[in-house]
Design a protein around this motif. Structure first.
Motif, PDB file in Angstrom:
ATOM      1  N   ALA A  57       6.021  55.687 -28.276  1.00 33.40           N
ATOM      2  CA  ALA A  57       7.262  54.928 -28.345  1.00 33.40           C
ATOM      3  C   ALA A  57       8.433  55.720 -27.767  1.00 33.40           C
ATOM      4  O   ALA A  57       9.267  55.170 -27.034  1.00 33.40           O
ATOM      5  CB  ALA A  57       7.553  54.523 -29.788  1.00 33.40           C
ATOM      6  N   GLU A  58       8.506  56.996 -28.072  1.00 38.36           N
ATOM      7  CA  GLU A  58       9.601  57.829 -27.581  1.00 38.36           C
ATOM      8  C   GLU A  58       9.631  57.831 -26.051  1.00 38.36           C
ATOM      9  O   GLU A  58      10.681  57.679 -25.429  1.00 38.36           O
ATOM     10  CB  GLU A  58       9.451  59.250 -28.121  1.00 38.36           C
ATOM     11  N   SER A  59       8.472  57.974 -25.467  1.00 42.25           N
ATOM     12  CA  SER A  59       8.380  57.980 -24.004  1.00 42.25           C
ATOM     13  C   SER A  59       8.733  56.613 -23.431  1.00 42.25           C
ATOM     14  O   SER A  59       9.490  56.496 -22.468  1.00 42.25           O
ATOM     15  CB  SER A  59       6.965  58.371 -23.586  1.00 42.25           C
ATOM     16  N   PHE A  60       8.206  55.554 -24.039  1.00 44.09           N
ATOM     17  CA  PHE A  60       8.465  54.195 -23.572  1.00 44.09           C
ATOM     18  C   PHE A  60       9.954  53.882 -23.600  1.00 44.09           C
ATOM     19  O   PHE A  60      10.528  53.400 -22.624  1.00 44.09           O
ATOM     20  CB  PHE A  60       7.690  53.183 -24.421  1.00 44.09           C
ATOM     21  N   PHE A  61      10.580  54.142 -24.750  1.00 44.64           N
ATOM     22  CA  PHE A  61      12.001  53.815 -24.876  1.00 44.64           C
ATOM     23  C   PHE A  61      12.877  54.722 -24.005  1.00 44.64           C
ATOM     24  O   PHE A  61      13.923  54.292 -23.504  1.00 44.64           O
ATOM     25  CB  PHE A  61      12.441  53.841 -26.333  1.00 44.64           C
ATOM     26  N   GLY A  62      12.457  55.961 -23.784  1.00 42.60           N
ATOM     27  CA  GLY A  62      13.181  56.844 -22.872  1.00 42.60           C
ATOM     28  C   GLY A  62      13.159  56.300 -21.458  1.00 42.60           C
ATOM     29  O   GLY A  62      14.181  56.256 -20.763  1.00 42.60           O
ATOM     30  N   THR A  63      11.983  55.861 -21.022  1.00 45.05           N
ATOM     31  CA  THR A  63      11.835  55.271 -19.685  1.00 45.05           C
ATOM     32  C   THR A  63      12.650  53.989 -19.575  1.00 45.05           C
ATOM     33  O   THR A  63      13.344  53.761 -18.579  1.00 45.05           O
ATOM     34  CB  THR A  63      10.344  54.978 -19.387  1.00 45.05           C
ATOM     35  N   LEU A  64      12.582  53.161 -20.605  1.00 45.10           N
ATOM     36  CA  LEU A  64      13.323  51.905 -20.615  1.00 45.10           C
ATOM     37  C   LEU A  64      14.833  52.161 -20.541  1.00 45.10           C
ATOM     38  O   LEU A  64      15.548  51.509 -19.770  1.00 45.10           O
ATOM     39  CB  LEU A  64      12.981  51.104 -21.873  1.00 45.10           C
ATOM     40  N   ALA A  65      15.310  53.133 -21.313  1.00 51.10           N
ATOM     41  CA  ALA A  65      16.740  53.466 -21.295  1.00 51.10           C
ATOM     42  C   ALA A  65      17.161  53.946 -19.912  1.00 51.10           C
ATOM     43  O   ALA A  65      18.237  53.569 -19.412  1.00 51.10           O
ATOM     44  CB  ALA A  65      17.048  54.526 -22.350  1.00 51.10           C
ATOM     45  N   ALA A  66      16.334  54.750 -19.271  1.00 51.40           N
ATOM     46  CA  ALA A  66      16.652  55.254 -17.935  1.00 51.40           C
ATOM     47  C   ALA A  66      16.687  54.105 -16.924  1.00 51.40           C
ATOM     48  O   ALA A  66      17.580  54.047 -16.060  1.00 51.40           O
ATOM     49  CB  ALA A  66      15.633  56.307 -17.507  1.00 51.40           C
ATOM     50  N   GLU A  67      15.754  53.173 -17.037  1.00 51.47           N
ATOM     51  CA  GLU A  67      15.730  52.027 -16.126  1.00 51.47           C
ATOM     52  C   GLU A  67      16.968  51.156 -16.319  1.00 51.47           C
ATOM     53  O   GLU A  67      17.577  50.703 -15.350  1.00 51.47           O
ATOM     54  CB  GLU A  67      14.467  51.193 -16.353  1.00 51.47           C
ATOM     55  N   ILE A  68      17.344  50.933 -17.548  1.00 49.01           N
ATOM     56  CA  ILE A  68      18.527  50.110 -17.832  1.00 49.01           C
ATOM     57  C   ILE A  68      19.773  50.803 -17.322  1.00 49.01           C
ATOM     58  O   ILE A  68      20.639  50.179 -16.693  1.00 49.01           O
ATOM     59  CB  ILE A  68      18.625  49.808 -19.347  1.00 49.01           C
ATOM     60  N   ALA A  69      19.876  52.100 -17.571  1.00 43.38           N
ATOM     61  CA  ALA A  69      21.031  52.857 -17.112  1.00 43.38           C
ATOM     62  C   ALA A  69      21.151  52.796 -15.594  1.00 43.38           C
ATOM     63  O   ALA A  69      22.246  52.617 -15.052  1.00 43.38           O
ATOM     64  CB  ALA A  69      20.945  54.296 -17.597  1.00 43.38           C
ATOM     65  N   SER A  70      20.027  52.938 -14.899  1.00 40.08           N
ATOM     66  CA  SER A  70      20.095  52.921 -13.431  1.00 40.08           C
ATOM     67  C   SER A  70      20.373  51.519 -12.895  1.00 40.08           C
ATOM     68  O   SER A  70      21.018  51.367 -11.864  1.00 40.08           O
ATOM     69  CB  SER A  70      18.805  53.474 -12.826  1.00 40.08           C
ATOM     70  N   THR A  71      19.939  50.508 -13.604  1.00 43.77           N
ATOM     71  CA  THR A  71      20.147  49.133 -13.154  1.00 43.77           C
ATOM     72  C   THR A  71      21.578  48.659 -13.424  1.00 43.77           C
ATOM     73  O   THR A  71      22.196  48.002 -12.577  1.00 43.77           O
ATOM     74  CB  THR A  71      19.165  48.169 -13.865  1.00 43.77           C
ATOM     75  N   TYR A  72      22.118  49.019 -14.568  1.00 45.26           N
ATOM     76  CA  TYR A  72      23.413  48.486 -14.979  1.00 45.26           C
ATOM     77  C   TYR A  72      24.541  49.498 -14.947  1.00 45.26           C
ATOM     78  O   TYR A  72      25.660  49.169 -15.335  1.00 45.26           O
ATOM     79  CB  TYR A  72      23.302  47.887 -16.385  1.00 45.26           C
ATOM     80  N   ALA A  73      24.283  50.681 -14.474  1.00 44.94           N
ATOM     81  CA  ALA A  73      25.337  51.696 -14.395  1.00 44.94           C
ATOM     82  C   ALA A  73      26.357  51.283 -13.336  1.00 44.94           C
ATOM     83  O   ALA A  73      25.975  50.765 -12.277  1.00 44.94           O
ATOM     84  CB  ALA A  73      24.755  53.056 -14.060  1.00 44.94           C
ATOM     85  N   PRO A  74      27.624  51.483 -13.621  1.00 43.11           N
ATOM     86  CA  PRO A  74      28.641  51.123 -12.614  1.00 43.11           C
ATOM     87  C   PRO A  74      28.492  51.990 -11.374  1.00 43.11           C
ATOM     88  O   PRO A  74      28.152  53.174 -11.465  1.00 43.11           O
ATOM     89  CB  PRO A  74      29.977  51.394 -13.319  1.00 43.11           C
ATOM     90  N   ASP A  75      28.703  51.368 -10.227  1.00 42.69           N
ATOM     91  CA  ASP A  75      28.642  52.122  -8.965  1.00 42.69           C
ATOM     92  C   ASP A  75      29.816  53.070  -8.893  1.00 42.69           C
ATOM     93  O   ASP A  75      30.957  52.709  -9.195  1.00 42.69           O
ATOM     94  CB  ASP A  75      28.709  51.179  -7.745  1.00 42.69           C
ATOM     95  N   GLU A  76      29.532  54.285  -8.539  1.00 39.79           N
ATOM     96  CA  GLU A  76      30.599  55.278  -8.372  1.00 39.79           C
ATOM     97  C   GLU A  76      30.849  55.418  -6.883  1.00 39.79           C
ATOM     98  O   GLU A  76      29.965  55.724  -6.122  1.00 39.79           O
ATOM     99  CB  GLU A  76      30.193  56.608  -9.006  1.00 39.79           C
ATOM    100  N   GLY A  77      32.021  55.195  -6.504  1.00 35.71           N
ATOM    101  CA  GLY A  77      32.217  55.340  -5.086  1.00 35.71           C
ATOM    102  C   GLY A  77      33.482  54.883  -4.579  1.00 35.71           C
ATOM    103  O   GLY A  77      34.474  54.564  -4.642  1.00 35.71           O
TER     104      GLY A  77
END
Length: 85
Positions: free
Chosen positions: A65-85
Motif C-alpha cells: 500500500a505504501e508503494s502504491f499510494f506513493g506512486t499514485l501521489a507522484a502521478e497526481i502531483a505531476s498531472t495537476y501541478a501548476p506549470d512553472e514558467g
C-alpha cells in the motif's frame, strides 16, 4: 423463542451453579455462550477470508500500500501541478 435442549446432567449442574453464582438465569448463560460461539465462528470465517485474500494478492503480484499510494501521489502531483514558467 423457546427451545428444548438436552444437556448432560453434569453440564446442566455446572451452568446452574454458574448462573446462581453470578446472579443470572440459565437462559442468560446459554444466550451468552451461543453468542460467543457465533462470534468466534464469524471471526474464524473472517480470518480465513483474509488469509485467502492475502494469498491471492501475493500470488497476483500485489504491491504494498505504501508503494502504491506513493506512486499514485507522484502521478497526481505531476498531472495537476501548476506549470512553472
Amino acid at each position: 423463542m423457546k427451545v428444548t435442549i438436552d444437556l448432560a446432567a453434569e453440564l446442566y449442574r455446572a451452568v446452574k451453579v454458574e448462573a446462581a453464582r453470578t446472579d443470572r438465569s440459565v437462559r442468560e448463560i446459554v444466550d451468552e455462550a451461543l453468542e460467543a460461539w457465533l462470534d468466534a465462528a464469524e471471526t474464524r470465517e473472517d480470518l480465513t477470508s483474509a488469509k485467502e485474500a492475502l494469498a491471492e494478492y501475493r500470488r497476483d503480484g500485489g504491491e504494498a500500500a505504501e508503494s502504491f499510494f506513493g506512486t499514485l501521489a507522484a502521478e497526481i502531483a505531476s498531472t495537476y501541478a501548476p506549470d512553472e514558467g
